[in-house]
Motif scaffolding. Structure first.
Motif, PDB file in Angstrom:
ATOM      1  N   MET A 125      15.274  48.736  86.226  1.00 42.14           N
ATOM      2  CA  MET A 125      14.850  49.946  86.937  1.00 42.14           C
ATOM      3  C   MET A 125      14.061  50.877  86.025  1.00 42.14           C
ATOM      4  N   ILE A 126      14.333  50.826  84.736  1.00 37.92           N
ATOM      5  CA  ILE A 126      13.658  51.734  83.806  1.00 37.92           C
ATOM      6  C   ILE A 126      12.147  51.555  83.883  1.00 37.92           C
ATOM      7  N   ASP A 127      11.700  50.318  84.056  1.00 40.78           N
ATOM      8  CA  ASP A 127      10.260  50.050  84.103  1.00 40.78           C
ATOM      9  C   ASP A 127       9.585  50.699  85.305  1.00 40.78           C
ATOM     10  N   LYS A 128      10.346  51.115  86.296  1.00 41.20           N
ATOM     11  CA  LYS A 128       9.766  51.690  87.510  1.00 41.20           C
ATOM     12  C   LYS A 128       9.868  53.215  87.543  1.00 41.20           C
ATOM     13  N   LEU A 129      10.466  53.819  86.529  1.00 41.75           N
ATOM     14  CA  LEU A 129      10.651  55.267  86.535  1.00 41.75           C
ATOM     15  C   LEU A 129       9.316  56.015  86.501  1.00 41.75           C
ATOM     16  N   LYS A 175      23.882  54.105  81.401  1.00 44.91           N
ATOM     17  CA  LYS A 175      23.601  55.356  80.694  1.00 44.91           C
ATOM     18  C   LYS A 175      22.167  55.388  80.179  1.00 44.91           C
ATOM     19  N   THR A 176      21.672  54.254  79.705  1.00 46.71           N
ATOM     20  CA  THR A 176      20.294  54.197  79.222  1.00 46.71           C
ATOM     21  C   THR A 176      19.312  54.478  80.350  1.00 46.71           C
ATOM     22  N   LEU A 177      19.574  53.915  81.541  1.00 46.20           N
ATOM     23  CA  LEU A 177      18.734  54.215  82.700  1.00 46.20           C
ATOM     24  C   LEU A 177      18.710  55.711  82.979  1.00 46.20           C
ATOM     25  N   ILE A 178      19.872  56.339  83.002  1.00 44.00           N
ATOM     26  CA  ILE A 178      19.951  57.774  83.299  1.00 44.00           C
ATOM     27  C   ILE A 178      19.263  58.580  82.201  1.00 44.00           C
ATOM     28  N   ASP A 179      19.470  58.191  80.951  1.00 46.18           N
ATOM     29  CA  ASP A 179      18.846  58.878  79.821  1.00 46.18           C
ATOM     30  C   ASP A 179      17.322  58.790  79.909  1.00 46.18           C
ATOM     31  N   GLU A 180      16.818  57.604  80.217  1.00 41.97           N
ATOM     32  CA  GLU A 180      15.369  57.429  80.333  1.00 41.97           C
ATOM     33  C   GLU A 180      14.817  58.228  81.511  1.00 41.97           C
ATOM     34  N   ALA A 181      15.562  58.312  82.591  1.00 38.08           N
ATOM     35  CA  ALA A 181      15.128  59.146  83.715  1.00 38.08           C
ATOM     36  C   ALA A 181      15.052  60.605  83.291  1.00 38.08           C
TER      37      ALA A 181
END
Length: 584
Positions: A125-129, A175-181
């Protein structure tokens, strides 16, 4: 504050706590058995020195059954396997200064981790932020993550509320996803389910039977929030998502099925107060949103900052339903309550809910709702599609399969610029046609029961569509819902450009005026003309003129204010056209 439930790393090892008032004996199973000490009110405790983070464990109840921790932080082998000790404090957050965003800046997109990308993981999902940010989305909402049985599901059958499902990755990856968002300025919300537990993998009834009453929701036994430990289990779970994972907000599923206690403050009130105390202590913006079919305006207040017993907003199903009836002509089920969709839309735009105490045929011919016109418009989350309204259709088909593009675009032009909080469903921003049918991954008799139940519920659909109705247990069913990020057509690129343009205009003209905005008036005429206006927080008036019909409508050119979207050229409104204007 040390949480009441679960396994907590300490300086010397790990401390374990289990509330099991129905058990005579509880043992902690590590490499060997450790008898847990029984304390007051059914608590069992054990402190194990030298035990490292990452250790796995179970509880043995009365020498009869081995169970996971109901407050497990992670289940690497799904709900039937052992629980893993997680140290939430060890994660190295990068967006340390993130405090969230004001509610008025919220533009939501609802997503399902498993179908949002081909990989179906937090990391993917991070790649789509960046796509979400460039579109104008400000808040990513995840469908429920609480661990559920199997590898595939919507998440509403979660049984281990504290454990993000291992199908999508490990806790640190979430957590990494949320942090990157947060590093990109995106808020992240989580859908949570406090009205029931899923049907497979929940052992609470064996050792804590007072968790439940004899009553039932449509999905399982009613949770007894009169019991202090039960109430604490839910409130502490909400705080865990907000602190351990730094979610910016929670959306509570089907709150009308959460047990109310006459004469006492509800669990919902306590949860809001606890979240508000966290917001005050940390300086964060924390947003709590309800899904509540009862349309209870009295539990809502978007202006309460921080939360102190009330909820920021509610998903406005009424708004969705009137658009769906108007656009598709469908009247089955709850759509039958919306026989005059244009007038109902005007009511929703003028005061929030359509049902504010009127008799609802679908809801048992009883009064439904409370007056909502005194609430700020931003109290309502408006949408044209979501997981329920797509996924509970037999084929899981979207509006793109049912309605001409120009009608959808008119509906988007109203929804994305109105002074309510807008929400899209994953892929809606480019007009994705990927279905989102119901799916799950149960086994044995439960799997067959789900399959047969769907066939009974949608018997008419099987008569019409036959084998085209997807089997919820077939792995191909969730695969059909995976978004295609590579194959957008020119028409879909044009839709994405439209949504980006509308959301850029919302950011420029609407967001800064939302705080302090009030409802105004709205009127719908038989010829399809819709007009509405709202008094904004800066004293200006936001106005809407729309032709929601297939024929031209003549309209006077004397727009009170400056057009910001659309045009009434020569007093003519083409079919399915929308004009927005702002005046002093």
């Amino acid at each position: 504050m040390r949480p009441s439930f679960g396994a907590k790393p300490t300086r010397d090892g790990v401390s374990f706590r289990l509330w099991a008032p129905g058990a005579r004996r509880v043992d902690l199973l590590l490499e060997r058995r450790h008898a847990m000490q029984r304390r007051q009110d059914g608590w069992y405790v054990a402190d194990i020195a030298g035990l490292p983070v990452g250790s796995t464990y179970r509880f043995r109840i009365d020498d009869e059954i081995d169970v996971p921790d109901p407050a497990s932080a992670f289940q690497p082998e799904d709900v039937f396997g052992p629980s893993e000790v997680i140290d939430h404090d060890a994660f190295d957050w990068r967006a340390r200064d993130w405090r969230g965003r004001p509610w008025e800046e919220t533009v939501l997109i609802e997503t399902h981790v498993g179908t949002f990308t081909n990989d179906g993981t937090y990391r993917a999902m991070i790649d789509k932020l960046d796509h979400l940010v460039s579109t104008g989305i400000t808040a990513l909402e995840l469908m429920p993550l609480a661990d559920f049985a199997g590898r595939r599901g919507w998440g509403y059958d979660g049984v281990l509320w504290y454990a993000p499902d291992s199908a999508y990755g490990r806790p640190d990856e979430l957590k990494t996803l949320i942090d990157e968002a947060h590093l990109r300025g995106l808020m992240v919300f989580l859908d949570v389910v406090y009205n029931h537990f899923g049907p497979e993998g929940n052992y609470l009834g064996r050792y804590a039977p007072s968790f439940f009453t004899d009553a039932h929701t449509p999905w399982g036994s009613t949770i007894d929030y009169r019991v202090p430990q039960v109430r604490a289990f839910a409130v502490e779970n909400a705080l865990s998502w907000l602190t351990d994972y730094r979610f910016d907000g929670l959306r509570l599923d089907a709150a009308n099925h959460i047990m109310a206690i006459p004469g006492e403050q509800s669990m919902l009130h306590d949860l809001s107060v606890a979240a508000g105390e966290l917001a005050k202590a940390t300086g964060r913006h924390i947003h709590l949103v309800l899904e509540n079919g009862d349309n209870r305006a009295s539990v809502l207040d978007s202006a309460q900052e921080p939360p102190n017993g009330k909820y920021r907003a509610q998903w406005n199903d009424d708004y969705h339903h009137v658009w769906h009836v108007m656009l598709t002509g469908e009247h089955a089920g709850y759509y039958g309550d919306y026989q005059t969709p244009r007038m109902d839309l005007a009511r929703a735009l003028a005061s929030g809910f359509v049902y504010q105490g009127e008799i609802s045929e679908f809801w048992g011919k009883k009064p439904r709702g409370e007056p909502s016109g005194e609430l700020p418009p931003a109290t309502f989350v408006n949408f044209l599609q979501n997981h329920d309204q797509i996924g509970n259709r037999p084929l899981g088909d979207r509006l793109e399969h049912l309605v001409p593009p120009r009608q959808i675009e008119a509906a988007l032009a109203v929804t994305l610029l109105a002074p309510m909080v807008p929400m899209l469903f994953q892929g809606e921003e480019w007009g994705s046609k990927a279905p989102f049918p119901f799916f799950c991954d149960f086994q044995g008799g439960l799997a067959e029961a789900v399959r047969e139940g769907r066939k009974r519920e949608y018997a008419w659909a099987y008569d019409v569509y036959g084998d085209d109705v997807p089997d919820p247990l077939d792995p191909a069913t969730p695969q059909s819902a995976v978004l295609d990020w590579t194959g957008r057509s020119p028409e879909q690129d044009a839709r994405l450009a439209l949504v980006r343009e509308l959301l850029a205009l919302r950011r420029k003209e609407i967001m800064s005026r939302l705080k302090g905005a009030r409802f105004g008036n709205a009127e719908a005429e038989d010829n399809g003309l819709l007009t509405a206006h709202w008094r904004m927080g800066d004293g200006t008036t936001l106005g809407l003129i729309a032709n929601l019909s297939d024929k031209d409508i003549t309209h006077p050119n004397d727009i009170a204010g400056t057009p910001i979207w659309g045009d009434v050229a020569g007093g003519r409104l083409p079919p399915w056209s929308v004009v927005w204007h702002i005046g002093g």
